[in-house]
Design an enzyme around this catalytic site. Sequence first.
Site, short mmCIF file in Angstrom:
data_model
loop_
_atom_site.label_atom_id
_atom_site.label_comp_id
_atom_site.label_asym_id
_atom_site.label_seq_id
_atom_site.Cartn_x
_atom_site.Cartn_y
_atom_site.Cartn_z
N SER A 21 -69.64 25.49 -29.41
CA SER A 21 -69.53 24.11 -28.92
C SER A 21 -69.72 24.04 -27.41
O SER A 21 -69.52 25.02 -26.68
CB SER A 21 -68.16 23.54 -29.26
OG SER A 21 -67.96 23.52 -30.65
N1 SAH Z 1 -65.33 27.89 -32.76
C1 SAH Z 1 -66.66 28.46 -32.70
C2 SAH Z 1 -67.76 27.50 -33.06
C3 SAH Z 1 -67.75 27.20 -34.48
S1 SAH Z 1 -69.28 26.77 -35.27
C4 SAH Z 1 -66.96 29.04 -31.33
O1 SAH Z 1 -66.12 28.94 -30.44
O2 SAH Z 1 -68.04 29.63 -31.19
C5 SAH Z 1 -68.50 26.50 -36.84
C6 SAH Z 1 -68.13 27.76 -37.57
O3 SAH Z 1 -67.38 27.39 -38.72
C7 SAH Z 1 -69.33 28.55 -38.08
O4 SAH Z 1 -69.26 29.86 -37.65
C8 SAH Z 1 -69.21 28.43 -39.59
O5 SAH Z 1 -69.69 29.57 -40.29
C9 SAH Z 1 -67.71 28.27 -39.77
N2 SAH Z 1 -67.27 27.66 -41.02
C10 SAH Z 1 -67.78 26.61 -41.69
N3 SAH Z 1 -67.05 26.36 -42.79
C11 SAH Z 1 -66.03 27.26 -42.80
C12 SAH Z 1 -64.92 27.51 -43.68
N4 SAH Z 1 -64.69 26.80 -44.77
N5 SAH Z 1 -64.10 28.53 -43.37
C13 SAH Z 1 -64.31 29.31 -42.28
N6 SAH Z 1 -65.32 29.11 -41.42
C14 SAH Z 1 -66.17 28.10 -41.67
#
Ligand code: SAH
Length: 229
Positions: A65
């Site tokens: 993000s």
């Molecule tokens: N917080 C992260 C950015 C997240 S992008 C950072 O600081 O870089 C969103 C992430 O959520 C992705 O890696 C995706 O694979 C994960 N995601 C999506 N659905 C999910 C779920 N049900 N459980 C765990 N992770 C999930």
Amino acid sequence: MEETEAQALERRRMVDSQLRSRDIMDRRVLAAMGQVPRHRFVRPVDQPQAYADAPLPIGHRQTISQPYIVALMTQLVEARPEDTVLEIGTGSGYQAAVLAALARRVISVERIPELAAQARRILAELGIMNVEIIEGDGTRGHAAEAPYAGIVVTAGAPRLPVALRDQLADGGRLVLPVGSRDGQMLERWTRRGGEVHRERIAPVAFVPLIGDQGWSEEAAGREGWSFGG
Ligand code: SAH
């Protein structure tokens, strides 16, 4: 790996021009954002943009993000030094590292094993020991260590997953984007005894939360999903 002076300078500028100048006022959050080396959480090719006011790709169609959004979610969750905080969506591990600077312990759940492994590696290299990364479907939360004083969901949900609501401690704060595939509202839910109270904070655009209490993989994979955050 030491960082360059230029990277340290860019990070100070990021804190002043993107966070302090907007509505990030919590001094602990500003300090954490000034401390965590964001450039280490992006791909080498993206390192020159690591401190830009934008999200960046991290592979697997996922994004880290925008710094402001990380700071805003961190400010909203109000993590205290004694808290255990649950993050859903480890991605690069950057948000987890920022939370780890403020809370006693961070548990972060990621569904893509390669991202979980990469994040674990970087956190270890940085000597950040109070983050545990778990592979799995975070829409079910992580019951083993519930309840949590803070929960941060960094992917867009169609609605508040009940498991996360149920794993929130009394007085706890849950921050998550809720809405459609194309855009969501950042919400903060606070528990007071048996009741949860919702505040709507700001429009945002996150990658989809995929899982049991999130989007199905097909729904999330459709053309036109806006990648942002
Ligand atoms: N917080 C992260 C950015 C997240 S992008 C950072 O600081 O870089 C969103 C992430 O959520 C992705 O890696 C995706 O694979 C994960 N995601 C999506 N659905 C999910 C779920 N049900 N459980 C765990 N992770 C999930």
